[in-house]
Motif scaffolding. Structure first.
Motif, PDB file in Angstrom:
ATOM      1  N   TYR A   1       0.850  -1.179   0.114  1.00  0.00           N
ATOM      2  CA  TYR A   1      -0.036  -0.027   0.118  1.00  0.00           C
ATOM      3  C   TYR A   1       0.945   1.319   0.093  1.00  0.00           C
ATOM      4  CZ  TYR A   1      -4.222   2.879   1.096  1.00  0.00           C
ATOM      5  OH  TYR A   1      -5.213   3.502   0.861  1.00  0.00           O
ATOM      6  N   GLU A   2       1.944   1.176   0.958  1.00  0.00           N
ATOM      7  CA  GLU A   2       2.860   2.401   0.973  1.00  0.00           C
ATOM      8  C   GLU A   2       3.731   2.629  -0.351  1.00  0.00           C
ATOM      9  OE1 GLU A   2       4.690   3.215   4.715  1.00  0.00           O
ATOM     10  OE2 GLU A   2       2.935   2.784   5.852  1.00  0.00           O
ATOM     11  N   ALA A   3       4.116   1.508  -0.567  1.00  0.00           N
ATOM     12  CA  ALA A   3       5.033   1.438  -1.807  1.00  0.00           C
ATOM     13  C   ALA A   3       4.379   2.211  -3.120  1.00  0.00           C
ATOM     14  CB  ALA A   3       5.445   0.069  -2.296  1.00  0.00           C
ATOM     15  N   ALA A   4       3.044   1.811  -3.290  1.00  0.00           N
ATOM     16  CA  ALA A   4       2.123   2.363  -4.307  1.00  0.00           C
ATOM     17  C   ALA A   4       1.883   3.871  -4.247  1.00  0.00           C
ATOM     18  CB  ALA A   4       0.913   1.492  -4.653  1.00  0.00           C
ATOM     19  N   ILE A   5       1.906   4.168  -3.132  1.00  0.00           N
ATOM     20  CA  ILE A   5       1.554   5.621  -2.761  1.00  0.00           C
ATOM     21  C   ILE A   5       2.892   6.607  -2.803  1.00  0.00           C
ATOM     22  CG2 ILE A   5       1.375   7.654  -0.982  1.00  0.00           C
ATOM     23  CD1 ILE A   5      -0.289   5.381   0.523  1.00  0.00           C
ATOM     24  N   ARG A   6       4.003   6.073  -2.662  1.00  0.00           N
ATOM     25  CA  ARG A   6       5.298   7.293  -2.694  1.00  0.00           C
ATOM     26  C   ARG A   6       5.697   7.681  -3.969  1.00  0.00           C
ATOM     27  NH1 ARG A   6       6.896   3.732   1.997  1.00  0.00           N
ATOM     28  NH2 ARG A   6       7.895   2.513   0.446  1.00  0.00           N
TER      29      ARG A   6
ATOM     30  N   VAL B   1     -10.732  -0.897 -12.750  1.00  0.00           N
ATOM     31  CA  VAL B   1      -9.522  -0.662 -12.471  1.00  0.00           C
ATOM     32  C   VAL B   1      -9.029  -2.198 -11.909  1.00  0.00           C
ATOM     33  CG1 VAL B   1      -7.902   0.398 -10.890  1.00  0.00           C
ATOM     34  CG2 VAL B   1     -10.113   1.434 -11.433  1.00  0.00           C
ATOM     35  N   PHE B   2      -7.748  -2.437 -12.523  1.00  0.00           N
ATOM     36  CA  PHE B   2      -6.874  -3.301 -12.145  1.00  0.00           C
ATOM     37  C   PHE B   2      -5.686  -2.945 -11.313  1.00  0.00           C
ATOM     38  CE2 PHE B   2      -9.175  -4.750 -15.788  1.00  0.00           C
ATOM     39  CZ  PHE B   2      -9.592  -5.982 -15.806  1.00  0.00           C
ATOM     40  N   ASP B   3      -5.570  -3.293 -10.246  1.00  0.00           N
ATOM     41  CA  ASP B   3      -4.461  -2.813  -9.086  1.00  0.00           C
ATOM     42  C   ASP B   3      -3.845  -3.900  -8.494  1.00  0.00           C
ATOM     43  OD1 ASP B   3      -3.107  -1.368  -7.395  1.00  0.00           O
ATOM     44  OD2 ASP B   3      -4.744  -0.668  -6.183  1.00  0.00           O
ATOM     45  N   LEU B   4      -2.400  -4.164  -9.239  1.00  0.00           N
ATOM     46  CA  LEU B   4      -1.610  -5.170  -8.744  1.00  0.00           C
ATOM     47  C   LEU B   4      -1.377  -5.162  -7.251  1.00  0.00           C
ATOM     48  CD1 LEU B   4       0.531  -6.017 -11.912  1.00  0.00           C
ATOM     49  CD2 LEU B   4      -1.149  -7.055 -11.132  1.00  0.00           C
ATOM     50  N   ALA B   5      -1.338  -3.751  -6.772  1.00  0.00           N
ATOM     51  CA  ALA B   5      -1.002  -3.446  -5.133  1.00  0.00           C
ATOM     52  C   ALA B   5      -1.890  -4.058  -4.249  1.00  0.00           C
ATOM     53  CB  ALA B   5      -0.704  -2.033  -5.064  1.00  0.00           C
ATOM     54  N   ASN B   6      -3.205  -4.360  -4.943  1.00  0.00           N
ATOM     55  CA  ASN B   6      -4.205  -5.079  -4.152  1.00  0.00           C
ATOM     56  C   ASN B   6      -4.044  -6.664  -4.005  1.00  0.00           C
ATOM     57  OD1 ASN B   6      -5.730  -2.901  -3.299  1.00  0.00           O
ATOM     58  ND2 ASN B   6      -7.517  -3.474  -4.342  1.00  0.00           N
ATOM     59  N   LEU B   7      -2.819  -7.049  -3.909  1.00  0.00           N
ATOM     60  CA  LEU B   7      -2.352  -8.606  -3.973  1.00  0.00           C
ATOM     61  C   LEU B   7      -3.368  -9.320  -3.153  1.00  0.00           C
ATOM     62  CD1 LEU B   7      -0.755 -10.970  -4.890  1.00  0.00           C
ATOM     63  CD2 LEU B   7       1.179 -10.177  -3.093  1.00  0.00           C
TER      64      LEU B   7
ATOM     65  N   SER C   1      -5.520   0.292  -3.604  1.00  0.00           N
ATOM     66  CA  SER C   1      -4.260   0.588  -2.926  1.00  0.00           C
ATOM     67  C   SER C   1      -3.787   1.814  -3.670  1.00  0.00           C
ATOM     68  CB  SER C   1      -3.321  -0.626  -2.990  1.00  0.00           C
ATOM     69  OG  SER C   1      -4.034  -1.553  -1.968  1.00  0.00           O
ATOM     70  N   THR C   2      -4.143   1.679  -4.923  1.00  0.00           N
ATOM     71  CA  THR C   2      -3.209   2.861  -5.937  1.00  0.00           C
ATOM     72  C   THR C   2      -4.200   4.087  -6.082  1.00  0.00           C
ATOM     73  OG1 THR C   2      -1.888   1.146  -6.926  1.00  0.00           O
ATOM     74  CG2 THR C   2      -2.214   3.209  -8.313  1.00  0.00           C
ATOM     75  N   GLN C   3      -3.551   5.116  -6.290  1.00  0.00           N
ATOM     76  CA  GLN C   3      -4.285   6.652  -6.306  1.00  0.00           C
ATOM     77  C   GLN C   3      -4.048   6.822  -8.045  1.00  0.00           C
ATOM     78  OE1 GLN C   3      -2.215   6.459  -3.460  1.00  0.00           O
ATOM     79  NE2 GLN C   3      -3.858   5.334  -2.450  1.00  0.00           N
ATOM     80  N   PHE C   4      -4.975   7.632  -8.311  1.00  0.00           N
ATOM     81  CA  PHE C   4      -4.949   8.265  -9.886  1.00  0.00           C
ATOM     82  C   PHE C   4      -4.863   9.605  -9.706  1.00  0.00           C
ATOM     83  CE2 PHE C   4      -6.585   4.038  -9.786  1.00  0.00           C
ATOM     84  CZ  PHE C   4      -5.651   3.427 -10.874  1.00  0.00           C
TER      85      PHE C   4
END
Length: 379
Positions: free
Chosen positions: A113-118, A324-330, A277-280
């Motif tokens: 989650y945090e890795a996708a934010i920064r 949406v397809f979000d790989l960070a939502n593993l 988990s990812t923002q746009f």
């Protein structure tokens, strides 16, 4: 955590670590997305039953676009996780009216989650500084003025958590929150804006659209206007749901310039969801001009779906529902079917491509996309 989960999480983290500017090849994304689908199919009982009901399994899905989408409404009915929920380290709830049942998004770990934010935040709001360490070398001197509650006060708010991460990573030491007990500390905010203006200190304001409208209403009533220093900017997240007053985006951005001296070219909209988990973010800073086109991170994909067919629109520039397809939502659900209208478009002057959001399509359900207990029967 078993080796399969460790390896898959590391593959996603490695992809994110490449940064936002480096696109992901279609084959690479396809292989990883289908691996994530197989992982979620195996470990999430409601999702597996749903996929089997649709006759879409890891053996029959040949491309990431075929992965079954989970409607956001399903998060209100099921614990959609690939781990026991008692192991969750964070639990985010959807917002809405008091009569609505909240959807819940459980995190097995905050690392993805945090890795996708920064890097995403740094790229679109801090002038493109997003090195491979997640943007942490890009320390700005901007104090962050947050028109939202702190994570400690709103532990189930994904927005507060996200802002807490970026404040810790990128905010100056005197960054501060201005919402307590559900109320905007408008007098304190005005005093701090005054001090920043006198000190010629650029500022970074972050908050919901509704909170900013509250601020602008107060400034209008007090006949106050600021001229914040060059380099000041703002991020607004929408957020009129359940409110009696709403402003068009162009009108809202005009108020940033009128009352704060921050031009529309320095205001960026963030499109995020509790279930993701990812923002746009708007491509405004990359384009060098005001645009509503949003970037898609390399570890995500966006499709536009015709609600009548449940399939991708023949021409993505047609309006449809955003998927949406979000790989960070593993550890939860990678493929999310939203209730928001959008289209895939480009920003011709800049050559940048992304998607636009046109608002909520209330009451619209995609054909063949209904995960509920009645459909699944046994759950």
């Amino acid at each position: 955590m078993d080796q399969t989960a460790i390896d898959l999480e590391q593959r996603v983290l490695t992809l994110i670590a490449h940064g936002v500017a480096q696109p992901t090849a279609g084959e690479e994304f396809d292989q990883l997305a289908r691996a994530v689908f197989a992982f979620q199919f195996e470990r999430c009982t409601p999702y597996r039953a749903y996929c089997e009901h649709l006759k879409l399994t890891p053996q029959t899905v040949m491309h990431w676009k075929e992965v079954p989408a989970v409607p956001t409404s399903a998060f209100k009915e099921f614990a959609l996780t690939c781990f026991p929920i008692e192991e969750a380290v964070a639990e985010f709830h959807t917002s809405g009216t008091t009569r609505e049942k909240a959807g819940k998004h459980y995190l097995r770990t905050t690392e993805l989650y945090e890795a996708a934010i920064r890097p995403n935040f740094a790229e679109h709001l801090l002038g493109g500084h997003s090195p491979n360490n997640g943007g942490r070398d890009a320390r700005p001197t901007l104090p962050m003025m947050v028109l939202a509650p702190a994570p400690e006060e709103a532990p189930h708010s994904s927005l507060s958590y996200m802002i807490g991460v970026v404040m810790r990573e990128f905010g100056a030491a005197d960054s501060s929150y201005y919402v307590e007990g559900g109320h905007l500390l408008v007098e304190k905010l005005v005093r701090d804006l005054c001090e920043a203006q006198w000190a010629h200190q650029p500022v970074f304001l972050l908050g919901t659209a509704f909170a900013f409208v509250h601020l602008f209403d107060h400034l209008a009533q007090q006949n106050l206007k600021f001229e914040m220093s060059a380099g000041s900017r703002a991020m607004e997240t929408g957020g009129f749901k359940g409110r009696s007053r709403e402003l068009a985006k162009t009108d809202l951005y005009a108020l940033f310039e009128k009352f704060l001296g921050i031009p529309a070219t320095r205001v960026v909209n963030e499109y995020g969801m509790t279930e993701l988990s990812t923002q746009f973010y708007d491509l405004t800073m990359q384009a060098g001009r005001r645009t509503d086109v949003k970037a898609v991170a390399p570890w995500a994909r966006v499709l536009i779906i015709d609600p009548n067919t449940g399939r991708e629109t023949a021409n993505n520039e047609e309006r449809g529902l955003i998927r949406v397809f979000d790989l960070a939502n593993l550890w939860t659900m990678m493929c999310i079917q939203t209730e928001d209208l959008g289209s895939v478009v480009g920003d011709p002057p800049s050559g940048l491509r992304g998607f636009e959001v046109f608002g909520r399509a209330a009451g619209t359900e995609v054909r063949g996309c209904s995960l509920n207990a009645e459909t699944l029967g046994m759950i």
